[in-house]
Scaffold this motif. Structure first.
Motif, PDB file in Angstrom:
ATOM      1  N   ILE A   6       5.144  -0.193 -12.837  1.00 49.68           N
ATOM      2  CA  ILE A   6       5.358  -0.951 -11.603  1.00 49.68           C
ATOM      3  C   ILE A   6       5.035  -2.408 -11.897  1.00 49.68           C
ATOM      4  N   LEU A  42       9.848   0.012 -12.121  1.00 50.42           N
ATOM      5  CA  LEU A  42      10.015  -0.344 -10.715  1.00 50.42           C
ATOM      6  C   LEU A  42       9.590  -1.795 -10.540  1.00 50.42           C
ATOM      7  N   THR A  44       9.110  -5.088  -7.979  1.00 48.48           N
ATOM      8  CA  THR A  44       8.915  -5.406  -6.568  1.00 48.48           C
ATOM      9  C   THR A  44       9.148  -6.894  -6.315  1.00 48.48           C
ATOM     10  N   SER A  59      12.776  -9.300  -7.178  1.00 44.77           N
ATOM     11  CA  SER A  59      12.804  -8.155  -8.093  1.00 44.77           C
ATOM     12  C   SER A  59      14.090  -8.111  -8.924  1.00 44.77           C
ATOM     13  N   VAL A  80      12.352  -2.865  -4.940  1.00 45.78           N
ATOM     14  CA  VAL A  80      11.520  -2.848  -3.741  1.00 45.78           C
ATOM     15  C   VAL A  80      11.467  -4.275  -3.197  1.00 45.78           C
ATOM     16  N   SER A  82       9.797  -6.331  -1.209  1.00 45.57           N
ATOM     17  CA  SER A  82       8.515  -6.583  -0.556  1.00 45.57           C
ATOM     18  C   SER A  82       8.182  -8.068  -0.543  1.00 45.57           C
ATOM     19  N   ASP A  88       4.249  -4.221  -1.333  1.00 47.69           N
ATOM     20  CA  ASP A  88       4.670  -3.696  -2.639  1.00 47.69           C
ATOM     21  C   ASP A  88       4.404  -2.194  -2.685  1.00 47.69           C
ATOM     22  N   ALA A  92       7.176   0.810  -1.932  1.00 49.35           N
ATOM     23  CA  ALA A  92       7.429   1.553  -3.172  1.00 49.35           C
ATOM     24  C   ALA A  92       7.178   3.051  -2.995  1.00 49.35           C
TER      25      ALA A  92
END
Length: 175
Positions: A6, A42, A44, A59, A80, A82, A88, A92
């Motif tokens: 992440i 992933l 964010t 992102s 994501v 955010s 976040d 997520a």
């Protein structure tokens, strides 16, 4: 075991160029990815006046940086969008649950890691986390300002945790 890296968002400029913080986070994520190339990634970060005013989410720029480093497009989970650390984690959550993630490497700046750990541990109590802080290289006064911001933000996060856990309890009783 389903794993994810992440990568938390940070500022970019009006042309979508990542800040030094963003580049450091991406480089740390790249290092983590090279250790386990089966890991999903992933990214964010959406839009906000203080960090991204372009027509693409932050992102998107992080993902593009990592693709250019060599992470295949197929390794990315949905972006994501955010605006801040708690978002976040909460935004997520659906993505991570859908991917049946069991463990995660959280990548953010070293000065931000304490707060990120705190938030992600209560939003994801069943996921096994490891942490990969990106080194922040800034002038002493800039770094001091970031640490001061984090100290103030932690006070807010203690309140957010209480509210989050109360909302979760209500949600679980209504199921």
């Amino acid at each position: 075991m389903n794993s994810v890296i992440i990568v938390l968002g940070s500022p970019n400029d009006e042309q979508g160029n990542l800040s030094a913080l963003g580049i450091a986070r991406c480089e740390q994520a790249w290092q983590e990815y090279t250790k386990n190339p089966d890991t999903k990634v992933l990214c964010t970060g959406g839009f906000g006046a203080s960090f991204n005013v372009t027509n693409q989410p932050h992102s998107f720029y992080t993902r593009e940086y990592l693709i250019n480093k060599g992470v295949p497009k197929t390794q990315f989970l949905p972006l994501v969008l955010s605006r801040f650390t708690l978002e976040d984690a909460t935004l997520a959550k659906t993505v991570i649950e859908a991917a049946q993630i069991t463990d995660a490497v959280l990548v953010t700046s070293d000065f931000h890691m304490t707060r990120a750990k705190f938030i992600f541990s209560y939003v994801f109590p069943t996921i096994q986390f490891s942490y990969a802080p990106a080194l922040t290289i800034l002038a002493a006064d800039e770094l001091a300002a970031l640490h001061e911001h984090e100290n103030k933000a932690m006070l807010r996060e203690y309140k957010n945790k209480t509210l989050f856990l109360e909302a979760l309890a209500v949600s679980n009783t209504n199921k």
